[in-house]
Design an enzyme around this catalytic site. Structure first.
Site, short mmCIF file in Angstrom:
data_model
loop_
_atom_site.label_atom_id
_atom_site.label_comp_id
_atom_site.label_asym_id
_atom_site.label_seq_id
_atom_site.Cartn_x
_atom_site.Cartn_y
_atom_site.Cartn_z
CG ASN A 152 4.84 6.23 5.83
OD1 ASN A 152 4.88 5.06 5.40
ND2 ASN A 152 5.48 7.24 5.31
N GLY A 169 7.56 -6.72 2.67
CA GLY A 169 6.99 -6.73 4.04
C GLY A 169 8.00 -6.97 5.29
CB THR A 170 11.75 -6.55 5.22
OG1 THR A 170 11.75 -5.03 5.01
CG2 THR A 170 12.21 -7.36 4.13
CG ASN A 171 9.75 -1.56 7.36
OD1 ASN A 171 10.44 -1.35 8.51
ND2 ASN A 171 10.06 -1.37 6.13
CG MET A 222 4.92 1.08 -2.30
SD MET A 222 5.98 2.36 -1.30
CE MET A 222 7.40 0.93 -1.33
CB ILE A 274 -0.93 8.94 -2.00
CG1 ILE A 274 0.40 8.90 -1.92
CG2 ILE A 274 -1.67 10.11 -1.30
CD1 ILE A 274 1.10 10.07 -2.87
CG HIS A 319 10.11 8.57 3.94
ND1 HIS A 319 9.39 8.17 2.68
CD2 HIS A 319 11.14 9.31 3.44
CE1 HIS A 319 9.81 9.12 1.72
NE2 HIS A 319 10.87 9.42 2.25
C1 GAR Z 1 10.75 0.27 2.99
O1 GAR Z 1 11.98 0.72 2.71
C2 GAR Z 1 9.80 1.29 3.30
O2 GAR Z 1 10.46 2.37 4.07
C3 GAR Z 1 9.65 2.11 1.84
O3 GAR Z 1 9.41 1.05 1.02
C4 GAR Z 1 10.13 0.04 1.47
C5 GAR Z 1 9.05 -1.39 1.82
O4 GAR Z 1 9.83 -2.44 2.24
N1 GAR Z 1 8.32 2.85 2.05
C6 GAR Z 1 8.07 3.83 1.39
O5 GAR Z 1 9.14 4.38 0.44
C7 GAR Z 1 7.04 4.67 1.47
N2 GAR Z 1 7.19 6.12 0.99
P1 GAR Z 1 9.12 -3.66 2.80
O6 GAR Z 1 7.89 -4.10 2.01
O7 GAR Z 1 10.06 -4.90 2.83
O8 GAR Z 1 8.84 -3.29 4.28
#
Ligand code: GAR
Length: 208
Positions: free
Chosen positions: A108, A12-14, A91, A93, A110
């Site tokens: 999204n 969940g850093t995003n 993660m 689909i 990516h």
């Molecule tokens: C992030 O790098 C995101 O872009 C990627 O997973 C990570 C999740 O990190 N997403 C994908 O690969 C989707 N196809 P987070 O949980 O720390 O945000």
């Protein structure tokens, strides 16, 4: 006020970047009103709770197939009256019924420059492993609308990040997050909430 639902599966850093941006007043009139996780133990859920954001777990494993999971997700997002749905490290689909219920209202992030290293099977660390295997010198991140085609919807924002000698997938992942994802995801949300993104003939026009 625009209600934002954030879908998560992991760290969940995003999501944190979005929460921080909202606190700084950088999401326009967007408010994160709920966080939905496909995993009960996702650390992203703690980040949401720490910030008094409503959470819900919709575990993929609890549903027999993608269609029934997508139906439950559509119902949850409809109940939440989401104006915008953000996939932030989500993660799973989902099938076309979700896209039909929220056309051009789902985005999204990516961790690569689409159309490189994207599509089914390219997620998380795997994306960076493949980029390093190929030896690309530039990678980055993309924010795009979610459509029925996995990672194939209209591109909203992209940011390039340098690949350096000796990078491991983990090191590259961290650089792509810090330099690209955590910047362009909140920016895309703000642009959406400000009504600055339109889709014409399958591509976006962004007024900045
Ligand atoms: C992030 O790098 C995101 O872009 C990627 O997973 C990570 C999740 O990190 N997403 C994908 O690969 C989707 N196809 P987070 O949980 O720390 O945000």
């Amino acid at each position: 006020m625009k209600k934002i639902a954030v879908l998560v599966s992991g760290g969940g850093t995003n999501l944190q970047a979005l929460i921080d941006a909202e606190k700084r007043g950088e999401l326009g009139d967007g408010r994160i009103t709920c966080v939905i996780s496909s995993k009960p133990d996702a650390y992203a859920l703690k980040r949401a709770k720490d910030n008094f954001i409503k959470t819900k777990v919709l575990e993929r494993k609890a549903y027999p197939d993608i269609a029934s999971y997508s139906k439950a997700m559509t119902e949850t997002l409809t109940e939440a009256e989401a104006d915008l749905v953000v996939y932030a490290g989500f993660m799973t689909i989902l099938d076309e019924q979700v896209c039909k219920a929220f056309p051009y209202k789902m985005i999204n992030v990516h961790p690569a420059l689409i159309p490189s290293f994207c599509g089914k099977g390219y997620y998380g660390l795997k994306v960076h492993e493949e980029a390093l295997k190929k030896g690309v010198k530039i990678t980055g991140a993309t924010v795009h609308f979610v459509t029925e085609e996995c990672d194939g919807g209209p591109i909203i924002l992209q940011k390039a990040v340098e690949v350096r000698n000796g990078d491991t997938p983990e090191v590259l992942q961290k650089r792509v997050m810090e330099e690209a994802e955590w910047k362009i995801l909140p920016e895309a949300v703000r642009l959406f909430c400000d009504g600055k993104i339109r889709v014409e003939n399958g591509v976006t026009v962004v007024d900045r």
